[in-house]
Scaffold this motif. Structure first.
Motif, PDB file in Angstrom:
ATOM      1  N   PHE A   1       0.825  -1.196   0.000  1.00 43.94           N
ATOM      2  CA  PHE A   1       0.000   0.000   0.000  1.00 43.94           C
ATOM      3  C   PHE A   1       0.864   1.253   0.000  1.00 43.94           C
ATOM      4  N   SER A   2       2.104   1.088  -0.413  1.00 45.56           N
ATOM      5  CA  SER A   2       2.986   2.249  -0.536  1.00 45.56           C
ATOM      6  C   SER A   2       3.479   2.314  -1.968  1.00 45.56           C
ATOM      7  N   SER A   3       4.094   3.411  -2.312  1.00 46.55           N
ATOM      8  CA  SER A   3       4.534   3.593  -3.696  1.00 46.55           C
ATOM      9  C   SER A   3       5.770   2.752  -4.031  1.00 46.55           C
ATOM     10  N   ASP A   4       6.361   2.092  -3.044  1.00 42.42           N
ATOM     11  CA  ASP A   4       7.545   1.264  -3.314  1.00 42.42           C
ATOM     12  C   ASP A   4       7.196   0.027  -4.131  1.00 42.42           C
TER      13      ASP A   4
ATOM     14  N   ASP B   1      -4.588   0.926  -4.026  1.00 40.97           N
ATOM     15  CA  ASP B   1      -3.587   1.900  -4.461  1.00 40.97           C
ATOM     16  C   ASP B   1      -2.253   1.236  -4.787  1.00 40.97           C
TER      17      ASP B   1
END
Lengths: 390, 390
Positions: free
Chosen positions: B10-13, B36
């Motif tokens: 759930f992070s952009s990584d 996301d």
């Protein structure tokens, strides 16, 4: 391109424009894919959720006449996902044949809270008593000369959003930091329930309403914790609320989604709080629970297609995901796995990279055939997931 | 980035790669938005449905080693939406730590229909009798010397899709136009029902199955008209079909969605027809009818998240929208308004601009609490909407 010829909606000739690139627009854009509608979005920043969900993304300021007008000239139907839009541009576009839903007239009434309240008054629609002030400084005089009594609710007439621009005023010192501009002072209504009804109307005049939903508040924090569909109220109150919501929609001659928020007082009166002329937080449950979700319904309405069933397949409860107090920075959704283990739980993460206290970061829907079970699981979700920072 | 640390999803990584840019990929991409998840798509053409639904779109040939390998090195988890992929590249990526779901081993087994049939044989899984031929020319010899009898079903070992690469052979002249390459000749199975079960498995070994669905055929045209969930079969047959689907998944050590298509013979035997290691047409009903749709479930599985409930909120029936005979060119969906008037009807238009006879242009889902009502409405949909050209 005529709006009578529905076939065009499913061809590449037809273009839908959305003013605003936020999360509501993104959820609307998902639904346009079902109909393969060509979409364009206007927004001032590239760093918004809708960016990757539309066919064309145009940079421009929503309050700028030229930006909105030029964008509107490129589409057949124009809608919004935020109310603060240049209305003069919308009016000119309407004059020139662009279909603008909601109509600029609705937005003109709603954008200014004083005008919105006067609209209810003029149309004999029930709402809490209020006074309008051109300047906040006039409030003090009104209290001094007995025209207004503490406590009351101050609301900025323009540009309030999600709790900003609203303040409970209990004494003179509460008046000190208020913004100076036009505002209203509204009688504080002790209420049993806060309810909402979504009304949908298409240009042909077909109208449907969604079931009444209930906002359940935290007993101490006075914050909405759950949106519950159907509301746990008696049939008579539900009918009254639905009837009033229908009247608002009819008087406004609104097209598309209109979310009507209302108070149920302790003696079961219904008072209109405010309305939103677009898909609304109180209807997010419909994605999982309803036969036709509010976003698809908004599209059907704007395109003058037959409206879909608003009935629920199952009971639905929505929990907003807001940033926890004490955390700011790169967002982390703690205990996401734990809530995904629970039955009928669907997260919607909006994709904002940074959290801060009370920022709306997403929502979670809980569906179940039994509303009491859904309510129990919703509480587990609420108590388990935490929106914090790294 | 470890797949144990779910927060990263759930992070952009975290990056999810999808090989193939078609409609299945697009429907999968919609669901990634809920979480996301950052997405990248590899496809040879820009003119594909996924183009506007992903974060990054890379042009490249799915059968080309370098294109697939270089793409795979840029993502954490790699999935497919079509089976014809360069498997050597997938194997090398797996060796180098990229999580490939479905695993290349599953695809290796499935890509070649002869190998797929041998897999069932080796694992004591029930399937129709068959003979494998390195060249189609060998079939005639086999019939001549009594090793094979008319009628039988010829299937190309590789690159068949949606009815292509399959032919019922009733006599010598039917053999004349067959492609020359590797193939199988399968015993014709008179069957009562064609059934399918979707099995989902995550890397932790959690497994769930969706209810058995039934493909209802047109009595004359021998074409699937409706996918019906739940199948109108007795509990014993449903259990047997589910058990066999679970065995296939376990023997394959498959991860993600595995759709297992089966025949129910007149004496209630279950025979495996074929499998698809990805979201599948037989699971499209789940978008509207299930607590967790197959696309969200595939994502949960690949990310080793808890799997969601596979139960249905309501009965669901899916009707494929295919191009009508006699029409080619710019597509028009005739009578779309009429079907939108019917209860519980949701269209999914795939956005292909050109129709041609039998081309898959979309699907329509019909949901209802009563499966008999859903079936009646599905028939109205089927008889009303027409995919024609301008």
């Amino acid at each position: 391109m005529s709006n009578k010829d529905s076939k065009n909606y499913f061809s590449s000739d037809f273009k839908l424009g959305i003013l605003g690139g936020g999360q509501l627009g993104k959820m609307l854009l998902y639904e346009t894919r079902k109909f393969d509608i060509y979409t364009k979005v206007l927004e001032a920043s590239e760093d918004v959720p809708s960016k990757i969900a539309c066919d064309e993304f145009i940079l421009g300021d929503l309050m700028d006449f030229d930006a909105v007008y030029n964008f509107g000239k490129q589409v057949d139907v124009l809608t919004i996902e935020i109310e603060n839009i240049n209305l003069d541009a919308l009016e000119k576009l309407e004059d020139e044949g662009v279909k603008v839903y909601p109509p600029s007239k609705t937005l003109r009434t709603i954008q200014n809270k004083a005008r919105q309240k006067l609209f209810y008054l003029d149309n004999n629609l029930p709402t809490a008593e209020f006074s309008r002030f051109a300047y906040a400084s006039e409030i003090k005089d009104s209290v001094d000369n007995g025209g207004l009594a503490f406590p009351f609710v101050w609301k900025a007439a323009q540009f309030g959003y999600d709790g900003q621009g609203v303040k409970v005023v209990r004494n003179f010192s509460d008046l000190d930091d208020l913004p100076k501009g036009e505002c209203i002072a509204e009688k504080m209504i002790p209420f049993k329930n806060e309810l909402a009804v979504i009304v949908v109307r298409n240009p042909s005049g077909d109208v449907v309403t969604y079931p009444v939903v209930e906002m359940e508040f935290h007993p101490e924090a006075n914050q909405v914790e759950y949106v519950i569909c159907p509301a746990r109220i008696n049939e008579e109150v539900a009918q009254k609320a639905t009837e009033i919501a229908l009247q608002v929609s009819e008087k406004m001659q609104h097209i598309g989604i209109l979310a009507v928020e209302m108070f149920q007082t302790h003696d079961d009166k219904i008072l209109i709080n405010e309305v939103a002329p677009r898909p609304h937080n109180s209807g997010h449950y419909s994605i999982e629970a309803s036969y036709t979700n509010q976003f698809e319904q908004h599209i059907r309405a704007m395109l003058d297609l037959p409206l879909g069933s608003t009935a629920s397949k199952v009971a639905g409860i929505m929990v907003n995901l807001v940033g926890a107090e004490g955390y700011s920075g790169d967002v982390v959704y703690e205990n996401m796995e734990a809530i995904l283990k629970l039955e009928g739980v669907t997260p919607h993460i909006y994709g904002k990279k940074q959290t801060r206290p009370f920022r709306k970061m997403g929502h979670v829907t809980i569906v179940n055939k039994d509303i009491a079970v859904a309510r129990r699981i919703a509480q587990q979700v609420k108590e388990t997931i935490k929106v914090i920072s790294k």
